[in-house]
Design a protein around this motif. Structure first.
Motif, PDB file in Angstrom:
ATOM      1  N   THR A 148       0.849  -1.067  -0.084  1.00  0.00           N
ATOM      2  CA  THR A 148       0.024   0.012   0.127  1.00  0.00           C
ATOM      3  C   THR A 148       0.787   1.126   0.092  1.00  0.00           C
ATOM      4  O   THR A 148       1.610   1.420   0.991  1.00  0.00           O
ATOM      5  N   ASN A 206       1.065   5.241   0.084  1.00  0.00           N
ATOM      6  CA  ASN A 206       0.397   6.481   0.712  1.00  0.00           C
ATOM      7  C   ASN A 206       1.014   7.914   0.949  1.00  0.00           C
ATOM      8  O   ASN A 206       2.231   7.825   1.063  1.00  0.00           O
ATOM      9  N   LEU A 240      -6.481   5.390   3.556  1.00  0.00           N
ATOM     10  CA  LEU A 240      -5.444   4.515   3.968  1.00  0.00           C
ATOM     11  C   LEU A 240      -6.332   3.745   5.092  1.00  0.00           C
ATOM     12  O   LEU A 240      -6.025   2.306   5.248  1.00  0.00           O
ATOM     13  N   THR A 271      -8.366   1.205   3.464  1.00  0.00           N
ATOM     14  CA  THR A 271      -7.616  -0.013   2.558  1.00  0.00           C
ATOM     15  C   THR A 271      -7.189  -1.122   3.810  1.00  0.00           C
ATOM     16  O   THR A 271      -7.165  -2.045   3.843  1.00  0.00           O
ATOM     17  N   TYR A 272      -6.679  -0.266   4.914  1.00  0.00           N
ATOM     18  CA  TYR A 272      -6.215  -1.110   6.082  1.00  0.00           C
ATOM     19  C   TYR A 272      -7.471  -2.085   6.558  1.00  0.00           C
ATOM     20  O   TYR A 272      -7.255  -3.187   6.765  1.00  0.00           O
ATOM     21  N   TRP A 289       1.044  -6.903   5.292  1.00  0.00           N
ATOM     22  CA  TRP A 289       0.446  -5.672   4.699  1.00  0.00           C
ATOM     23  C   TRP A 289       1.841  -4.563   4.587  1.00  0.00           C
ATOM     24  O   TRP A 289       2.177  -4.441   5.904  1.00  0.00           O
ATOM     25  N   VAL A 313       3.159  -1.110   3.943  1.00  0.00           N
ATOM     26  CA  VAL A 313       2.937   0.329   3.579  1.00  0.00           C
ATOM     27  C   VAL A 313       3.989   1.375   3.645  1.00  0.00           C
ATOM     28  O   VAL A 313       5.262   1.188   4.122  1.00  0.00           O
ATOM     29  N   LEU A 331      -2.261  -2.346  -3.580  1.00  0.00           N
ATOM     30  CA  LEU A 331      -3.502  -1.966  -3.147  1.00  0.00           C
ATOM     31  C   LEU A 331      -3.103  -0.648  -2.425  1.00  0.00           C
ATOM     32  O   LEU A 331      -2.948  -0.687  -1.676  1.00  0.00           O
ATOM     33  N   ASN A 332      -3.438   0.259  -3.309  1.00  0.00           N
ATOM     34  CA  ASN A 332      -2.760   1.754  -2.764  1.00  0.00           C
ATOM     35  C   ASN A 332      -3.947   2.379  -2.006  1.00  0.00           C
ATOM     36  O   ASN A 332      -5.109   1.716  -1.720  1.00  0.00           O
ATOM     37  N   SER A 333      -3.588   3.448  -1.033  1.00  0.00           N
ATOM     38  CA  SER A 333      -4.591   3.994  -0.017  1.00  0.00           C
ATOM     39  C   SER A 333      -5.844   4.400  -0.819  1.00  0.00           C
ATOM     40  O   SER A 333      -5.816   5.113  -1.933  1.00  0.00           O
ATOM     41  N   GLN A 379      -4.879  -3.359  -8.918  1.00  0.00           N
ATOM     42  CA  GLN A 379      -5.332  -3.647  -7.501  1.00  0.00           C
ATOM     43  C   GLN A 379      -5.725  -5.114  -7.771  1.00  0.00           C
ATOM     44  O   GLN A 379      -6.138  -5.449  -6.569  1.00  0.00           O
TER      45      GLN A 379
END
Length: 257
Positions: free
Chosen positions: A8, A10, A17, A20-21, A34, A36, A88-90, A150
């Motif tokens: 991810t 951000n 964010l 997404t989390y 995960w 980040v 899988l971006n924010s 994604q």
């Protein structure tokens, strides 16, 4: 059990964010990391991330040189682990809590272990309306991305040999996908799933600058697909018209929100 690296990126998108989390931690399949990569956000994201006490989270916050520099940092970390990486971006989300479970099952049941998996997706507009979108066959890659990135899973051993090219500011993901699939056996090592895998946030930079991105696509097709000038510029015209229609619809959608 299949392991997934969920990367991810951000920068100053704390609300996205958090969404997404939540989509990640709700997953029924628990074998994931995960990762980040935060670009030293100043909107409270750094402080929020510092409060996450989760052994499955690998969090970095530091200055970077832009989107694809950050994605390369995530690629290096993700591909160093076994299994597969997804970007899988924010603001983007896994479609539901069973996505990783379904992808893992499809990998384990495949006759040949796939190196690239992808599927359908939903687009989410600025007014949060969801638009269903279907993935295209991998042999149509010359037309454009077969799905949103994604909804794509890259096998890590092969992914580790590649990077997002920094000479493309908006379409480096398209370029990387072409190079990735050029290095595998198609269609034998490709698995397309006929179900939604993600919700793609349409408010991202690449969508806001879509007309610039399709110009980069022309160069990428010529350089890495050796597409003829005639076919390339026909595609450019079609993509330009499509992007223009989408921009009109997006403006209407924004006014209606």
């Amino acid at each position: 059990m299949v392991h997934f690296s969920i990367v991810t990126i951000n920068w100053n998108n704390l609300a996205g964010l958090k969404e997404t989390y939540q989509s990640v931690v709700r997953q029924s399949h628990r074998n994931f990391t995960w990762i980040v990569i935060d670009g030293a956000s100043n909107d409270g994201a750094v402080e929020w991330l510092s409060r996450i006490n989760d052994p499955q989270a690998d969090i970095t916050s530091e200055q970077d040189k832009g989107l694809y520099d950050a994605m390369n940092k995530g690629l290096v970390k993700g591909s160093a682990l076994p299994g597969y990486t997804i970007f899988l971006n924010s603001g983007d989300m896994l479609y539901d809590e069973t996505v990783l479970e379904k992808v893992a099952a499809a990998i384990e049941q495949a006759e040949v272990r796939p190196k690239f998996i992808y599927g359908d997706f939903y687009l989410r507009t600025g007014s949060r309306r969801l638009i269903e979108s279907h993935a295209k066959p991998i042999d149509k890659l010359f037309i454009g991305m077969p799905s949103s990135h994604q909804a794509m899973y890259f096998e890590n051993e092969h992914l580790s040999t590649l990077r997002f090219r920094d000479d493309y500011k908006l379409s480096a993901d398209y370029c990387m996908l072409i190079e990735f699939t050029n290095g595998i056996e198609k269609p034998r090592e490709v698995l397309q799933l006929a179900e939604p895998l993600c919700i793609f946030d349409l408010t991202g930079v690449s969508e806001q600058r879509r007309f610039e991105a399709i110009k980069e696509d022309v160069h990428i097709r010529k350089r890495f697909l050796k597409l003829s000038s005639f076919k390339n510029y026909v595609l450019y015209g079609l993509h330009y018209v499509h992007a223009h229609i989408k921009s009109i619809k997006a403006a209407r959608d924004k006014r209606a929100a």
